[in-house]
Design a protein around this motif. Structure first.
Motif, PDB file in Angstrom:
ATOM      1  N   UNK A  71       0.853  -1.233  -0.045  1.00 22.38           N
ATOM      2  CA  UNK A  71      -0.042   0.134   0.063  1.00 22.38           C
ATOM      3  C   UNK A  71       0.959   1.195  -0.130  1.00 22.38           C
ATOM      4  N   UNK A  72       2.034   1.030   0.347  1.00 24.81           N
ATOM      5  CA  UNK A  72       2.963   2.084   0.742  1.00 24.81           C
ATOM      6  C   UNK A  72       4.037   2.284  -0.200  1.00 24.81           C
ATOM      7  N   UNK A  73       4.526   3.363  -0.846  1.00 29.60           N
ATOM      8  CA  UNK A  73       5.709   3.523  -1.485  1.00 29.60           C
ATOM      9  C   UNK A  73       6.591   4.536  -1.030  1.00 29.60           C
ATOM     10  N   UNK A  74       7.949   4.429  -0.887  1.00 28.09           N
ATOM     11  CA  UNK A  74       8.831   5.433  -0.668  1.00 28.09           C
ATOM     12  C   UNK A  74      10.072   5.472  -1.484  1.00 28.09           C
ATOM     13  N   UNK A  75      10.115   6.892  -1.905  1.00 32.81           N
ATOM     14  CA  UNK A  75      11.150   7.412  -2.878  1.00 32.81           C
ATOM     15  C   UNK A  75      12.663   6.591  -2.319  1.00 32.81           C
ATOM     16  N   UNK A  76      13.457   5.998  -3.269  1.00 31.10           N
ATOM     17  CA  UNK A  76      14.735   5.984  -2.818  1.00 31.10           C
ATOM     18  C   UNK A  76      15.385   7.216  -2.959  1.00 31.10           C
ATOM     19  N   UNK A 134       2.355   7.633  -1.574  1.00 27.27           N
ATOM     20  CA  UNK A 134       3.853   8.201  -0.958  1.00 27.27           C
ATOM     21  C   UNK A 134       3.947   8.006   0.651  1.00 27.27           C
ATOM     22  N   UNK A 135       5.028   7.475   1.103  1.00 23.13           N
ATOM     23  CA  UNK A 135       5.333   7.393   2.548  1.00 23.13           C
ATOM     24  C   UNK A 135       6.298   8.507   2.746  1.00 23.13           C
ATOM     25  N   UNK A 136       6.038   9.732   3.291  1.00 26.46           N
ATOM     26  CA  UNK A 136       6.934  10.674   3.333  1.00 26.46           C
ATOM     27  C   UNK A 136       7.857  10.522   4.526  1.00 26.46           C
ATOM     28  N   UNK A 137       8.776  11.531   4.832  1.00 26.26           N
ATOM     29  CA  UNK A 137       9.876  11.434   5.900  1.00 26.26           C
ATOM     30  C   UNK A 137       9.811  12.880   6.493  1.00 26.26           C
TER      31      UNK A 137
END
Length: 344
Positions: free
Chosen positions: A165-170, A195-198
């Motif tokens: 369900x979640x995607x994190x940008x390299x 998108x999973x922010x930081x």
């Protein structure tokens, strides 16, 4: 990670101002003024800051794969998974499926490492197949890398009645133009990703590199113990910093999203990291709960070359002065030297 053109850091800023105030408005005749003893437990809870944070771990199943053998990765992996299970807090790991392969062939024992995460109670998200850099490969190749990054992940989760369900940008690099960012979000939505922010960004990878180098040092035990101790302090300073940044930008401390990586240093400090954060009054929550906060509906207007915290992206979008970004904790010089790096 700081803005691409940071200014000299200003003198130390004050800590969070007092948020509570006492209202001494005139009372109608006959109305009692509440005394501290009359306050209920619920009233006191309302004055306590609601500090929430999400634990996210990148580069699964192990940062150094495929550069090292599975046998070399397994001891650290097992320590980290065991620590996650003991901690009993929500956690999500982001997978690079390319690390599951050797010479282009899927390795069953590496796929089993992902099952270990699920068995420990963690969830899993997509971090692309090859840890692709969007800014380097371009949007079409990046989208392909995202789909390649779910070939094992999707069926693994479906077997447990879950889905990615979640995607994190390299590298937290999210696009060099508003058009690319919008196109990527549409693509992700079409494939049921968010998108999973930081928000709590940091340089744990530098500390992890120093930790590996310390293994070969003359006084390895003492040096690694010092690294662990100072790393915990560094992470605490980062969390304090981004709490204040959130208050300065938003007027409150949003549910923070913390990034660490699947490496030996975090395997050996995970319990201490969790305890340090809890001592600061934080409680760990899942990513779904955090993302319900309205702050995360703000547009990510940042199109620069780096990968800063989402708090800094929003601040850049609001054209905050360079002084806003000052005072961010840095990796100490001795750790940089041990990691054989000149800059963060």
């Amino acid at each position: 990670m700081r803005p691409p053109t940071p200014s000299p850091r200003p003198p130390g800023r004050l800590l969070a101002p007092l948020l509570a105030s006492v209202l001494l408005a005139a009372q109608p005749l006959g109305t009692a003024i509440a005394t501290p003893d009359a306050h209920t437990h619920a009233d006191r809870e309302k004055t306590t800051p609601d500090r929430r944070i999400v634990m996210t771990v990148d580069d699964l199943p192990w940062v150094q794969l495929p550069g090292i053998s599975t046998a070399q990765a397994l001891p650290g992996h097992r320590r980290l998974v065991a620590a996650i299970k003991r901690a009993g807090i929500p956690a999500i790991g982001f997978v690079n499926e390319g690390k599951l392969e050797h010479d282009g062939k899927l390795q069953a024992d590496r796929l089993a490492m992902l099952s270990d995460w699920l068995d420990a109670g963690a969830t899993l998200g997509n971090h692309t197949y090859a840890h692709a850099d969007l800014h380097a490969v371009g949007l079409p190749a990046y989208q392909d890398d995202i789909l390649r990054g779910e070939r094992q992940l999707r069926p693994l989760l479906q077997a447990r009645e879950q889905q990615p369900h979640w995607f994190r940008h390299p590298y937290l690099r999210a696009g060099r133009s508003a058009q690319d960012k919008a196109a990527l979000e549409r693509f992700l939505s079409e494939h049921d990703y968010r998108i999973a922010p930081v928000t709590v960004d940091n340089s744990d990878w530098i500390w992890a590199g120093a930790y590996l180098h310390a293994t070969d040092a003359k006084d390895a035990g003492k040096l690694k113990a010092r690294l662990r101790r100072d790393y915990i302090a560094y992470m605490g300073a980062k969390i304090d910093y981004y709490e204040q940044q959130s208050i300065d930008l938003l007027g409150y401390n949003l549910p923070q999203i913390w990034l660490i990586h699947a490496n030996a240093l975090n395997a050996d400090t995970y319990a201490d990291l969790v305890a340090m954060v809890q001592k600061r009054g934080y409680r760990f929550i899942g990513l779904d709960e955090a993302m319900r906060d309205p702050a995360y509906r703000r547009a990510d207007a940042y199109t620069g070359p780096a990968g800063p915290s989402w708090i800094h992206r929003w601040a850049i979008g609001e054209k905050k002065p360079r002084s806003f970004f000052g005072d961010e904790p840095e990796v100490p010089a001795w750790v940089m030297t041990l990691a054989d790096l000149e800059s963060e």
